[in-house]
Scaffold this active site. Structure first.
Site, short mmCIF file in Angstrom:
data_model
loop_
_atom_site.label_atom_id
_atom_site.label_comp_id
_atom_site.label_asym_id
_atom_site.label_seq_id
_atom_site.Cartn_x
_atom_site.Cartn_y
_atom_site.Cartn_z
N LYS A 225 0.83 -1.20 0.00
CA LYS A 225 0.00 0.00 0.00
C LYS A 225 0.87 1.26 0.00
O LYS A 225 1.85 1.35 0.74
CB LYS A 225 -0.91 0.01 1.23
N ASP A 253 -0.40 -0.14 -4.52
CA ASP A 253 -1.83 0.19 -4.49
C ASP A 253 -2.02 1.49 -3.72
O ASP A 253 -1.71 1.57 -2.53
CB ASP A 253 -2.58 -0.96 -3.80
N GLU A 279 -2.26 0.25 -8.55
CA GLU A 279 -3.69 -0.04 -8.38
C GLU A 279 -4.42 1.19 -7.85
O GLU A 279 -3.91 1.89 -6.96
CB GLU A 279 -3.84 -1.21 -7.41
N GLU A 308 -12.07 -2.50 -8.07
CA GLU A 308 -12.69 -2.97 -6.83
C GLU A 308 -13.80 -2.05 -6.35
O GLU A 308 -14.70 -2.49 -5.64
CB GLU A 308 -11.65 -3.16 -5.72
N ASP A 331 -14.88 -7.28 -8.24
CA ASP A 331 -15.08 -7.52 -6.81
C ASP A 331 -16.40 -8.27 -6.67
O ASP A 331 -17.39 -7.91 -7.31
CB ASP A 331 -15.13 -6.20 -6.04
N HIS A 358 -10.11 -8.52 -7.21
CA HIS A 358 -9.86 -7.96 -5.88
C HIS A 358 -10.44 -8.90 -4.84
O HIS A 358 -11.54 -9.43 -4.99
CB HIS A 358 -10.55 -6.59 -5.75
#
Length: 457
Positions: A225, A253, A279, A308, A331, A358
């Site tokens: 992240k 992401d 992402e 997602e 998702d 996701h």
């Protein structure tokens, strides 16, 4: 494959619970914008007059789950009294009815809270159908004829990309060697990547420990992240790259943290670490922004992954058409359940965009594995460049948890969508009356629920 007999399948009850887990206490699931999530879900049980049940859910991050629960309660009128066999025989028609009620559609249409609520209900119906056929959901999908599968999809708004007839022909073109692919899935499973090493709230020591753990478990793809602080991102991503080695794959992401220009400049500074993708670099609604980022980062070998929080098949259509995504991340609970997700897979295959679902907490891993297994068997017929996200959270609360061995999802064998929770879990973690929540309110770990959070009690 014939649809189920109507006998005993009149739907008599829909029960919904607000289920929350205190994941914020450990920083689990933390990212640039979702800094303190309590992984949660609205959990639906659909019961027929013959006693057959289906279980479904939609994922949330804690606060606001009560709104989805209330919306599901308001939608019971569209389902209770219907015969499940009739629904399955005209699933596309039913999908349009429940997503486009003449009054409730004003709250969407086909997006936001109402669509999350629809997803939970429809997920329970797909679970029920698979249980009636005594098959895991992925195998139910694989065994449907092309015509039967296409009959579950509402093609309104997407026929400029793919029509019913084109979808049928696409599926028919993949029938050769389909059973060989099914045997391969049953024997070897499907490749996964892990996000468990990269949560923003984790300490450097824990990240190092988790990298070693998941390398030992056979993982070759790791996601981190990013998005709050460039200096911190450089430090953390450099450390993960060092821990996993140059021969492994790194993804990052941002969870929608940046503007378009900021995303491009930020990623240029991380490009030397060779991330496969960035992402959710910007707003999940900004199709043209994603396309601009994709174009700018292509010379650096960095793709864009998103989906997602993509609202519906129409948004996916535009992302796929525009070149705004190189990795399509469906998702299992964000859009209108399996019905709508199938349409996204078909569009992605026609436009040759890889699908990498996701997943994460509270049943997402359990559900998306079914969808991706179906894709390999019946749609794309390839695993090249495709992975399923894996997060090691809340699996112990499900009767049929996902099984990941040597970084591969093993094909589920039990009937259904792998969505049924243990009664003990519901007793402990239902919000706000569950025993764990009552204990945490009492000791001051969390504040008492407010008036809105008590609306469903």
């Amino acid at each position: 494959m014939p649809f189920p007999s109507k006998s005993g399948l009149k739907i008599t009850q829909i029960d919904v619970k607000d289920v929350r887990f205190p994941t914020s206490l450990g920083g689990h699931g933390s990212d640039a914008l979702h800094t303190d999530p309590n992984y949660s879900c609205a959990y639906v049980t659909t019961t027929t007059e013959g006693g057959r049940q289906g279980f479904g859910l939609t994922f949330t991050c804690g606060r606001g789950t009560e709104i989805i629960v209330l919306t599901i309660r308001s939608m019971k009128k569209f389902v209770v009294g219907r015969n499940a066999a009739d629904i399955f025989a005209d699933f596309a028609g039913f999908w349009r009815q429940i997503t486009n009620d003449s009054q409730m559609r004003w709250l969407g249409p086909e997006k936001g809270v109402v669509h999350l609520a629809v997803a939970a209900i429809l997920n329970s119906l797909w679970d029920l159908w698979a249980r009636l056929e005594n098959k895991p959901l992925w195998r139910l999908l694989v065994d449907l004829t092309p015509e039967e599968l296409v009959s579950t999809i509402d093609f309104r708004y997407i026929t400029d990309v793919i029509t019913k007839d084109e979808a049928v022909q696409l599926l028919k073109s993949k029938l050769p060697r389909k059973e060989e692919r099914v045997k391969e899935l049953t024997a070897k499973g499907y490749p996964a990547y892990t996000t468990q090493v990269g949560w923003m709230g984790y300490s450097d020591e824990l990240v190092k420990e988790l990298c070693a753990k998941y390398l030992g478990l056979g993982f070759k793809h790791f996601k981190v992240k990013v998005g709050l602080n460039l200096k911190d991102d450089l430090r953390r991503c450099t450390a993960v790259r060092k821990y996993i080695g140059e021969d492994k794959t790194l993804m990052v992401d941002a969870n929608q943290a940046w503007s378009v220009g900021e995303a491009v400049e930020w990623m240029k500074k991380l490009a030397h670490l060779k991330p496969l993708w960035i992402e959710e670099p910007t707003s999940p609604d900004d199709v043209l922004g994603h396309a601009a980022i994709s174009k700018a980062l292509k010379p650096y070998g960095i793709g864009v992954a998103t989906g997602e929080m993509c609202a519906n098949r129409v948004m996916f259509k535009q992302f796929l058409q525009s070149g705004g995504m190189q990795y399509c991340q469906i998702d299992s609970a964000r859009i209108g359940s399996v019905n709508e997700i199938l349409s996204v897979y078909l569009m992605a295959e026609k436009l040759k965009v890889k699908v990498c679902p996701h997943a994460g907490g509270v049943g997402l891993c359990e559900m998306v594995q079914h969808l991706q297994l179906w894709d390999y068997a019946s749609v794309s017929a390839t695993m090249e460049g495709r992975l399923i996200e894996y997060v090691d959270q809340q699996h112990e609360h499900f009767y049929d948890p996902c099984v990941v061995e040597n970084a591969r999802y093993m094909a589920p064998k039990l009937p259904g969508y792998s969505t049924q929770m243990f009664p003990e879990t519901l007793q402990r973690f239902s919000y706000p009356k569950g025993t764990e929540w009552q204990r945490m309110f009492k000791d001051g770990t969390f504040p008492e629920p407010d008036e809105a959070e008590l609306v469903n009690v």
